[in-house]
Design an enzyme around this catalytic site. Structure first.
Site, PDB file in Angstrom:
ATOM      1  CD  GLU A 268    -120.491  26.801  43.100  1.00  0.00           C
ATOM      2  OE1 GLU A 268    -121.558  26.839  42.460  1.00  0.00           O
ATOM      3  OE2 GLU A 268    -120.181  27.656  43.934  1.00  0.00           O
TER       4      GLU A 268
ATOM      5  CB  CYS B 226    -121.795  24.117  35.702  1.00  0.00           C
ATOM      6  SG  CYS B 226    -120.573  25.419  35.528  1.00  0.00           S
TER       7      CYS B 226
HETATM    8  P1  NAP Z   1    -119.497  13.739  39.908  1.00  0.00           P
HETATM    9  O1  NAP Z   1    -119.607  12.385  39.362  1.00  0.00           O
HETATM   10  O2  NAP Z   1    -120.355  14.101  41.057  1.00  0.00           O
HETATM   11  O3  NAP Z   1    -117.973  13.933  40.271  1.00  0.00           O
HETATM   12  C1  NAP Z   1    -117.499  15.142  40.745  1.00  0.00           C
HETATM   13  C2  NAP Z   1    -116.186  14.928  41.466  1.00  0.00           C
HETATM   14  O4  NAP Z   1    -116.411  14.212  42.662  1.00  0.00           O
HETATM   15  C3  NAP Z   1    -115.182  14.108  40.681  1.00  0.00           C
HETATM   16  O5  NAP Z   1    -113.904  14.616  40.889  1.00  0.00           O
HETATM   17  C4  NAP Z   1    -115.314  12.729  41.301  1.00  0.00           C
HETATM   18  O6  NAP Z   1    -114.172  11.953  41.143  1.00  0.00           O
HETATM   19  C5  NAP Z   1    -115.511  13.120  42.742  1.00  0.00           C
HETATM   20  N1  NAP Z   1    -116.071  12.087  43.576  1.00  0.00           N
HETATM   21  C6  NAP Z   1    -117.022  11.187  43.276  1.00  0.00           C
HETATM   22  N2  NAP Z   1    -117.271  10.425  44.352  1.00  0.00           N
HETATM   23  C7  NAP Z   1    -116.459  10.850  45.343  1.00  0.00           C
HETATM   24  C8  NAP Z   1    -116.246  10.454  46.688  1.00  0.00           C
HETATM   25  N3  NAP Z   1    -116.914   9.469  47.244  1.00  0.00           N
HETATM   26  N4  NAP Z   1    -115.306  11.107  47.417  1.00  0.00           N
HETATM   27  C9  NAP Z   1    -114.606  12.111  46.875  1.00  0.00           C
HETATM   28  N5  NAP Z   1    -114.777  12.521  45.610  1.00  0.00           N
HETATM   29  C10 NAP Z   1    -115.693  11.909  44.849  1.00  0.00           C
HETATM   30  O7  NAP Z   1    -119.771  14.850  38.821  1.00  0.00           O
HETATM   31  P2  NAP Z   1    -119.239  14.924  37.336  1.00  0.00           P
HETATM   32  O8  NAP Z   1    -119.965  13.895  36.561  1.00  0.00           O
HETATM   33  O9  NAP Z   1    -117.765  14.910  37.300  1.00  0.00           O
HETATM   34  O10 NAP Z   1    -119.687  16.373  36.914  1.00  0.00           O
HETATM   35  C11 NAP Z   1    -120.911  16.663  36.279  1.00  0.00           C
HETATM   36  C12 NAP Z   1    -121.788  17.488  37.145  1.00  0.00           C
HETATM   37  O11 NAP Z   1    -121.068  18.600  37.644  1.00  0.00           O
HETATM   38  C13 NAP Z   1    -122.983  18.054  36.439  1.00  0.00           C
HETATM   39  O12 NAP Z   1    -124.124  17.780  37.193  1.00  0.00           O
HETATM   40  C14 NAP Z   1    -122.717  19.554  36.404  1.00  0.00           C
HETATM   41  O13 NAP Z   1    -123.883  20.330  36.440  1.00  0.00           O
HETATM   42  C15 NAP Z   1    -121.882  19.779  37.589  1.00  0.00           C
HETATM   43  N6  NAP Z   1    -121.029  20.918  37.429  1.00  0.00           N
HETATM   44  C16 NAP Z   1    -121.272  22.024  38.171  1.00  0.00           C
HETATM   45  C17 NAP Z   1    -120.462  23.123  38.056  1.00  0.00           C
HETATM   46  C18 NAP Z   1    -120.691  24.354  38.892  1.00  0.00           C
HETATM   47  O14 NAP Z   1    -119.824  25.215  38.912  1.00  0.00           O
HETATM   48  N7  NAP Z   1    -121.794  24.469  39.565  1.00  0.00           N
HETATM   49  C19 NAP Z   1    -119.387  23.113  37.171  1.00  0.00           C
HETATM   50  C20 NAP Z   1    -119.167  21.989  36.414  1.00  0.00           C
HETATM   51  C21 NAP Z   1    -120.003  20.882  36.552  1.00  0.00           C
HETATM   52  P3  NAP Z   1    -114.123  10.741  40.099  1.00  0.00           P
HETATM   53  O15 NAP Z   1    -114.279  11.325  38.753  1.00  0.00           O
HETATM   54  O16 NAP Z   1    -112.768  10.172  40.314  1.00  0.00           O
HETATM   55  O17 NAP Z   1    -115.226   9.821  40.457  1.00  0.00           O
END
Ligand code: NAP
Length: 689
Positions: free
Chosen positions: A263, A302
């Site tokens: 997602e 999101c």
């Molecule tokens: P993110 O930086 O991509 O992080 C998402 C998750 O991935 C976090 O738990 C992060 O952990 C983890 N992660 C990062 N690098 C990783 C790796 N190498 N291995 C395993 N896990 C890893 O995204 P975000 O900034 O938290 O979220 C914002 C984005 O989420 C926005 O673009 C939004 O549109 C999207 N979103 C989508 C939905 C949906 O349902 N479609 C819902 C909510 C948000 P760490 O924080 O520890 O780095």
């Protein structure tokens, strides 16, 4: 309550049956609104491979011992406990920058989602460990070789990697379907807001309702965890497209064909219908929804509306109306009751949003709000991650790129105008796949054309108009019974969607064999499997009743008088029952026929056992089909077979499904259906009932 930082706690992970802090002090996490250190996070030294094995071996084994209903009841009990404790979560939630209202979406929304899954599972799934799906497929003429699809839980672990913006809902909407399916979970919240997830997990585990290993938590990085996943595991990822793509391409995910649900980001649109001028209720609803979506959770949702697609003729009016409302949005400390919009999750998120605004501004103008300055009613602009809402306008949306591609994950949206309805659809589709779009119209043609144009590019489309103004759940709310996810850029994943979501954690298998063997595997009687006759099965409680117990009734002749009596009595004087010439002119009938409902009523008269007994009620029929016309003089006989037995947890009864087949004197099947009854677990019923 001001966060002094003195209470900053070291977050722990719950793995292999114990709470464990990683090595070292951990990385500080700031309160989003005050900048003060709120917690420390780190997972160095945690045995990630061991955690996966623990989940599979200990949690998976325990969960598999329960039925769908038992697992659903556990979830319900946990959710009710969380509901009692929610005030504690609301207090912790302020540190994420979210107001109390924002917290409602995450906290009450998350617990409500869990309760909805628990209740739907008990209504829609059998109380078994195996889930049969669809009809039995006949693979041989004589019926000796058939097939049935079944679903069984994956024997691995579900790893849920979540985004920062929904620390509670993001976890609960994923673990609810997985646990109901019987698959243990490991949750990895985004670091920035992991303290709230950690608190909720602590409270869940303290209930000791879930079996050990069913739920583990990693606060911090997951290190080399993905190196250890197998083809029986599932990964659900919510977050940025960049991280999602990286994880989806992880060698172990590819090598093991591990299920990976993504997602990702989404530039959701709201469209104002061409019929909805400034004086219409739909115009008002559109404006209110746009402002709500920009400001709830400071636009860090999101599903938030990023693109406002409006008729050219009303573009200016829309900008003015939205700007007027945005002007009333008070920004400040989330716990301040005068504040409508709190802070973004971190200073770096705020700076990231400012950069994205600048990128979009190369192809659009800012028409309201100054991204650089922020006017606060409380709090310190230097220390908290505050940002004013920013409204932009793109003059040439069909040729622009950034407004359709750059996700400013904050209180930001861009207005873009269209001339013709098809152009509105084209613009929405330029987001390359979104979670949701909404359309505000009261015009049937507009609704049809635009909604069908949007559908292939969206997981959800919401139609808003005056008639649902009060009842609508709104553009931004993903709901437990509905699919959440979207194609293309949105990640291509699907979550929730009621029991569809449970099936994401199960393997579908086509089982082929004789009806007798299949019946043993699926726990359902099917045509050709063993039957037993003897005492009327309606005399048997669930303690005595067995699959395949059957009654074959006496025959009953259907007469002209029966049909006329039924017609007069019920008022159903449809010509095919009453008028011979008209019936003969019908392509299906040779003469007047008996009512289908008369056949079903006579069938009941033939198969029931009338005395008080363990069968407590008939609550309906499923799949009723009338297959062969019944003419005057035909003789009907019923064969009723116990097909499925579902004892209900915490009740004195269960549901029994009976295969009911009505045949005529030539053994042709004239009607076929499932009769649904509620049957006492023991008879007589216990005295206290
Ligand atoms: P993110 O930086 O991509 O992080 C998402 C998750 O991935 C976090 O738990 C992060 O952990 C983890 N992660 C990062 N690098 C990783 C790796 N190498 N291995 C395993 N896990 C890893 O995204 P975000 O900034 O938290 O979220 C914002 C984005 O989420 C926005 O673009 C939004 O549109 C999207 N979103 C989508 C939905 C949906 O349902 N479609 C819902 C909510 C948000 P760490 O924080 O520890 O780095």
């Amino acid at each position: 309550m001001l966060d002094t930082g003195r209470t900053a706690r070291r977050l722990e992970s719950y793995v292999q049956g114990a709470w464990r802090s990683g090595q070292g002090e951990g990385k500080p996490l700031a309160n989003a609104a005050t900048g003060v250190t709120h917690a420390f996070i780190g997972s160095d030294g945690i045995d990630f491979a061991g955690a996966l094995d623990w989940g599979r071996d200990v949690g998976g084994a325990a969960l598999c011992g329960y039925t769908f209903h038992e697992r659903a009841l556990m979830l319900k009990a946990v959710a009710l406990k969380l509901m009692e404790l929610k005030e504690e979560f609301y207090q912790e939630n302020f540190a994420t920058g979210a107001t109390r209202k924002d917290g409602f979406v995450d906290i009450d929304g998350g617990i409500g989602t869990m309760l909805a899954f628990a209740s739907k599972a008990r209504r829609e799934l059998p109380n078994t460990k195996v889930l049969p799906e669809g009809d039995v497929e006949q693979l041989s003429r004589d019926g000796s070789f058939v097939a049935q699809h079944i679903l069984t839980p994956l024997s691995g672990i579900a790893i849920h990697i979540n985004a920062f913006n929904f620390p509670v809902w993001g976890m609960l909407e994923k673990i609810a379907p997985a646990l109901i399916a019987g698959v243990p979970c490991l949750v990895k919240p985004a670091s920035q807001t992991a303290y709230l997830t950690e608190l909720v997990v602590r409270r869940m585990l303290e209930t000791e309702i879930l079996p050990e290993g069913a739920l583990q938590l990693i606060c911090g990085s997951v290190g080399d965890m993905l190196d250890h996943i197998t083809g029986q595991d599932a990964v659900t990822f919510t977050g940025s497209a960049a991280t999602g793509h990286k994880l989806k391409a992880h060698p172990a995910v590819i090598a093991n064909s591990t299920r990976f649900t993504m997602e990702a980001d989404s530039l959701n649109a709201a469209i104002l219908g061409s019929d909805a001028g400034p004086d219409s209720p739909e115009f008002d609803l559109f404006v209110k929804e746009a402002v709500r979506e920009m400001t709830v959770k400071a636009g860090q949702k999101c599903t938030a509306i990023r693109r406002l697609i409006v008729p050219k003729a009303h573009e200016q009016a829309v900008i003015e109306a939205i700007s007027a409302r945005l002007a009333q949005t008070s920004v400040g400390l989330p716990e301040d009751e005068a504040v409508r919009m709190g802070a973004l999750a971190s200073i770096s998120d705020r700076d990231g949003v400012r950069d994205k605004i600048a990128e979009i501004a190369r192809e659009a103008e800012i028409v309201w709000g100054a991204p650089g300055d922020v006017i606060l009613v409380s709090g310190d602009a230097e220390k908290g991650a505050f940002l004013n809402p920013v409204l932009m306008r793109c003059a040439n949306p069909l040729s622009a790129r950034a407004p359709h591609n750059v996700e400013a994950f904050g209180p930001v949206a861009t207005v873009m105008a269209y001339e013709e309805a098809e152009e509105a659809v084209t613009l929405a589709r330029m987001g390359k796949g979104s979670l949701v779009s909404s359309l505000f119209t009261d015009d049937l043609k507009v609704a049809q054309n635009v909604a069908l144009g949007l559908a292939p590019f969206h997981g959800r489309v919401m139609l808003g108009n005056r008639a649902s103004a009060k009842s609508s759940t709104g553009h931004g709310a993903p709901l437990a019974p509905l699919v959440h996810g979207g194609p293309g850029r949105a990640g291509g994943g699907e979550e929730m969607g009621g029991m569809r979501g449970v099936k994401h954690f199960m393997q579908r298998t086509a089982i082929q064999g004789t009806p007798r063997l299949l019946s043993a595997v699926t726990g359902q009687w099917l045509e050709g499997a063993d039957t037993q006759t003897g005492e009327h099965p309606f005399r048997k409680s669930l303690a005595e009743l067995r699959l395949g117990e059957q009654i074959v009734t006496e025959a009953r002749v259907v007469t002209k008088e029966d049909v006329e009596h039924f017609a007069e009595f019920t008022g159903d004087t449809f010509y095919a029952h009453m008028n011979s010439a008209a019936a003969k002119a019908n392509p299906f009938f040779e003469d007047r026929v008996a009512h289908g409902y008369l056949i079903a009523s006579f069938a009941a008269g033939l198969f029931v056992e009338p005395n008080p007994g363990p069968v407590l009620a008939n609550y309906g029929v499923d799949n009723l089909r009338f297959l062969t016309p019944v003419y005057f003089g035909d003789s009907l006989r019923v064969r009723l077979t116990c097909k499925e037995i579902n004892p209900r947890e915490a009740a004195v009864y269960g549901e029994v499904r009976w295969d009911c087949r009505v045949t005529n004197q030539r053994d042709e099947v004239v009607a076929q259906y499932d009769v649904l009854t509620m049957v006492a677990k023991t008879w007589p019923l216990p005295e206290e009932v």
